[in-house]
Design an enzyme around this catalytic site. Structure first.
Site, mmCIF file in Angstrom:
data_model
loop_
_atom_site.group_PDB
_atom_site.id
_atom_site.type_symbol
_atom_site.label_atom_id
_atom_site.label_comp_id
_atom_site.label_asym_id
_atom_site.label_seq_id
_atom_site.Cartn_x
_atom_site.Cartn_y
_atom_site.Cartn_z
ATOM 1 N N ASP A 173 -39.925 47.344 -4.090
ATOM 2 C CA ASP A 173 -40.381 47.343 -5.475
ATOM 3 C C ASP A 173 -41.457 46.264 -5.556
ATOM 4 O O ASP A 173 -41.154 45.075 -5.578
ATOM 5 C CB ASP A 173 -39.194 47.032 -6.405
ATOM 6 C CG ASP A 173 -39.618 46.895 -7.865
ATOM 7 O OD1 ASP A 173 -40.829 47.067 -8.155
ATOM 8 O OD2 ASP A 173 -38.753 46.616 -8.713
ATOM 9 N N LYS B 123 -50.906 42.814 -9.505
ATOM 10 C CA LYS B 123 -50.732 44.252 -9.712
ATOM 11 C C LYS B 123 -51.603 44.770 -10.867
ATOM 12 O O LYS B 123 -52.036 45.917 -10.859
ATOM 13 C CB LYS B 123 -49.256 44.520 -10.015
ATOM 14 C CG LYS B 123 -48.840 45.980 -10.041
ATOM 15 C CD LYS B 123 -47.330 46.065 -10.197
ATOM 16 C CE LYS B 123 -46.826 47.484 -10.263
ATOM 17 N NZ LYS B 123 -45.334 47.494 -10.361
ATOM 18 N N GLU C 10 -41.404 54.306 -10.274
ATOM 19 C CA GLU C 10 -40.322 53.345 -10.529
ATOM 20 C C GLU C 10 -39.177 53.936 -11.350
ATOM 21 O O GLU C 10 -38.014 53.791 -10.951
ATOM 22 C CB GLU C 10 -40.900 52.077 -11.177
ATOM 23 C CG GLU C 10 -41.688 51.255 -10.151
ATOM 24 C CD GLU C 10 -42.659 50.263 -10.756
ATOM 25 O OE1 GLU C 10 -42.635 50.057 -11.992
ATOM 26 O OE2 GLU C 10 -43.462 49.687 -10.003
ATOM 27 N N ASP D 59 -38.452 51.832 -18.841
ATOM 28 C CA ASP D 59 -38.709 50.787 -17.848
ATOM 29 C C ASP D 59 -39.806 49.843 -18.339
ATOM 30 O O ASP D 59 -40.994 50.166 -18.270
ATOM 31 C CB ASP D 59 -39.105 51.471 -16.517
ATOM 32 C CG ASP D 59 -39.431 50.468 -15.407
ATOM 33 O OD1 ASP D 59 -39.419 49.248 -15.666
ATOM 34 O OD2 ASP D 59 -39.704 50.920 -14.283
#
Lengths: 165, 628
Positions: B25, B87, B190, B212
């Protein structure tokens, strides 16, 4: 591909099962250990299975495909002539959507959406009877009317989205 | 205690041996690596037992100075060289970043064509390189754990990406893994990874929503779980909305309240660190003291209530709810049809998030999972499956979708959708176009991604040209453009003029991704720094691939050799023999050439095997004369 009879009334559970059985064989995840060639073939087959499933799952696409198989022309782009009664009803739908959007009435839009889905359900029932009794010409008309209603449904979705934001 | 198996020297290892694969992850704020050990997925902690690796890298003149917690602690003292939340910059240009995050970031950006880069003490670093440094740290952790257990080699990793990541962001993530020397088994969304972990542990069946909210991204996915199939019905989100934004809202509030002016980069960073800490304290209590010790002279603070915090961040929360309702509409479902709502991501610890999601769905969300770990655990399960460690029948199938529509620019700067959002992948679609002028000999093809009608409002993915169209009157040429999206959600596009067969193809990369030569340059740089031998690594990678190929072909021949005639079989066997010989040598180019040849030679065989397995799957079903 899925071993199902070519008619409108198909058993959703059988379609789901057949699709899953095919994907279980061809999905790229099942061929992760294969060479490039095997992986490429898996991707192509899996793509085809997805395409077939999406076509058959959606009642409008399924009806259109069935009519195409039988050589009936939907003529969605060229032929815009519609039954006057349907045109009237269609205009009423659009006006109701515009009014509710203008008044920012989310509840009214929600109700329109529910009513529209009910109306579509009835129409799909009738369309199925027409298709499976071989009445292709009236089925073409019914498909074209449903195409209009699907657009109205999209518009309600867009209006709700705009009011939501 | 299990007996150790030792294979005879020179023989390849038994095919049923456990092949270690990990799930990674790669998060905005924290990253994790997990694997399946004796049937159960577990996060691999660092040597001191901490499961998380903060996604922070600090550079100095010698290269990577520190990663994870060690780097994080330098964030305040050396903000320019300590890169956090990289990211957010993946697959993004400088203009995008300025538009989304303003001028406030403490980094020295370099506007490179396509993706932005950052100027650090170790030189100019692309977000792909920085992500690769995080991935390398995780890979080292995995290898250490394997060494401590039973040795063996890491066969590959499943790396998770936000479901709402576009093609450029996905490609950048895959490039980072390549740079870190990781074999990517699959890019996995994800929320889908979370659904696997939740669904398998709880034998869940029915419609589930996965909400999420991570450090920097928000995803909502609606899935149908049934009989070992995870089918994503719709997904939505925002790839630039997360817990970090809640911190920023708090920091901005503190700046206003305390009338702070002209903060230095160090002070900004300190303020954000305190904002995050205050946010976390408010998940436990109703009020807290917001400390403003920005330097040694001034020590002050503000009283902050949860009510104030909720009011400040109401807009952010609402954005997630709007996206959630849209995903439900896309799936054609109402809230009553959703059986359970799974919360994922550290930011879902905020009470107001739990409450708002609960109200929207009319049920208490499921919070019995560790929101930080569930994605990595699901990825580890999928990696274990893809590595071939599960028996047939004891496995599952994943059907995911693309989050954003893919299209082409047409006349007047309009975007024509070719593949609509929420299409199940892999998916291919072709569209025909024609020439605009008499005698037009080339056509520019501009691939875009997004829902808006104007090309300028969509993301530009690639531009390429189809040349050599024979002279025809306007409208006579038939140019067929084919989009293919693979199971990773990555797009490739090809174009073909139907009457002459002129062809052009592109793997979508140039606009925002990195060109292959850039990757090659970065690989070279990283080897020079590490004093590693690039030739050796290339050889090793090639040998692993060749071994896989030999094993897969042998298994296929043993199982379905009957699908080939004697001549075909002999041809394949000869090539495999040649490949085996080359593989014992040291010429990686020769090995590659033979691998490619075997690939070509077995293409038809692979197709026949696939036909056969589909027929087998459907036997026993009565076939009508005409059937779907």
């Amino acid at each position: 591909m899925f071993g199902l009879p070519a008619r409108f009334a198909i058993d959703a559970a059988s379609l789901d099962t057949a699709f899953r059985e095919v994907q279980a064989q061809v999905h790229p995840d099942r061929h992760a250990g294969a060479g490039d060639a095997g992986r490429r073939v898996a991707m192509q087959w899996s793509t085809r299975a997805n395409e077939a499933y999406q076509t058959l799952k959606n009642p409008l696409k399924r009806a259109t495909y069935l009519l195409e198989l039988r050589g009936a022309d939907i003529g969605a782009e060229n032929n815009t002539a519609m039954e006057p009664a349907f045109l009237m009803q269609q205009m009423e739908w659009r006006e109701a959507v515009e009014d509710a959007t203008g008044a920012k009435n989310v509840n009214a839009l929600d109700k329109l959406l529910r009513d529209l889905r009910e109306d579509k359900k009835l129409r799909y029932g009738k369309l199925g009877a027409l298709l499976d009794s071989g009445a292709d010409a009236p089925a073409v008309e019914a498909v074209r009317q449903l195409m209009f209603l699907e657009k109205v449904e999209d518009d309600i979705g867009h209006s709700l989205e705009a009011l939501d934001a | 205690m299990a007996l150790l198996q030792i294979s005879e020297p020179g023989l390849s290892t038994a095919p049923h041996q456990h092949r270690m694969a990990v799930g990674i992850d790669l998060g905005t704020t924290n990253s994790l690596v997990a694997t399946v050990k004796s049937g159960a997925a577990a996060v691999l902690p660092d040597i001191t037992g901490r499961p998380l690796l903060p996604s922070v890298v600090r550079y100095d003149a010698n290269g990577v100075n520190a990663t994870g917690y060690a780097a994080q602690s330098q964030q305040v003292s050396d903000p320019r060289n300590t890169i956090a939340s990289v990211k957010r910059f993946m697959g993004r240009g400088l203009a995008d970043i300025r538009a989304t995050y303003g001028e406030k970031l403490p980094y020295d950006f370099v506007d490179a064509p396509g993706m932005v880069s950052l100027n650090t003490a170790a030189g100019v670093k692309s977000p792909v390189e920085i992500s690769a440094d995080i991935l390398s740290a995780l890979k080292a952790r995995a290898e250490q754990s394997m060494f401590a257990n039973d040795g063996g080699e890491l066969v590959g990793a499943v790396i998770t990406v936000p479901a709402y990541f576009d093609d450029a962001q996905r490609q950048a993530t895959k490039d980072a893994a390549k740079l870190a020397g990781i074999n990517v088994l699959r890019l996995l969304n994800e929320p889908t990874a979370a659904a696997i972990a939740y669904g398998l542990d709880n034998a869940a069946e029915g419609i589930y929503a996965v909400y999420d909210l991570g450090g920097g991204t928000f995803d909502i996915s609606i899935l149908k779980l049934s009989k070992g199939v995870f089918e994503v019905l719709a997904t939505g989100g925002d790839s630039a909305l997360g817990g970090d934004d809640f911190d920023r809202a708090l920091a901005a509030w503190a700046t206003r309240e305390a009338r702070l002016t002209v903060l230095t980069a160090v002070q900004e960073r300190r303020l954000l660190v305190e904002a995050r800490a205050a946010k976390e304290r408010l998940s436990q209590g109703d009020a807290t003291f917001f400390s403003l010790s920005l330097d040694f002279e001034r020590t002050a603070g503000l009283h902050l209530t949860r009510k104030t915090f909720e009011a400040l961040t109401e807009k952010l929360l609402k954005k997630t709810l709007v996206a959630t309702r849209k995903a439900l509409r896309d799936a054609g479902l109402s809230v009553e049809e959703v059986k359970g709502v799974v919360l994922v991501g550290g930011a879902t610890r905020m009470p107001q998030v739990r409450e708002a999601v609960g109200t929207l769905f009319g049920q208490k969300p499921l919070t019995n999972l560790n929101p930080d770990e569930v994605v990595a655990l699901g990825a580890a399960m999928q990696a274990n499956l893809l590595a071939g460690n599960r028996a047939p029948g004891d496995d599952w199938l994943l059907l995911d979708v693309i989050p954003l529509s893919l299209g082409l620019e047409t006349m007047g700067g309009l975007a024509e959708k070719v593949i609509p959002r929420n299409s199940t992948i892999p998916v291919a679609r072709a569209q025909e176009f024609t020439t605009f002028k008499d005698g037009q000999s080339a056509m520019a093809i501009h691939v875009v991604q997004g829902e808006r009608e104007l090309v300028s409002d969509c993301r530009s993915l690639a531009r390429f040209e189809l040349r050599g169209i024979p002279a025809m009157v306007a409208g006579a040429a038939r140019i067929r453009v084919t989009f293919q999206v693979d199971a990773d959600g990555l797009l490739s596009v090809s174009a073909r003029e139907a009457t002459t067969g002129v062809e052009a193809a592109v793997v979508v990369k140039p606009s925002y991704g990195l060109a292959d030569d850039e990757i090659a340059r970065m690989l070279k740089d990283s080897f020079e720094r590490a004093g590693d031998d690039m030739q050796l690594r290339a050889l090793k990678e090639q040998q692993v691939e060749a071994e896989q190929m030999i094993a897969a072909t042998a298994a296929a021949l043993a199982q379905d050799g009957g699908l080939l005639n004697a001549e075909e079989r002999a041809g394949i066997e000869t090539q495999i023999e040649q490949l085996k010989q080359a593989n014992a040598g040291t010429d990686h180019r020769a090995i590659k050439a033979l691998v490619d040849e075997v690939n070509r030679a077995t293409e038809e065989f692979a197709a026949r095997r696939m036909d056969q397995s589909i027929r087998r799957a459907l036997t026993g079903r009565k076939l009508d004369e005409v059937s779907f």
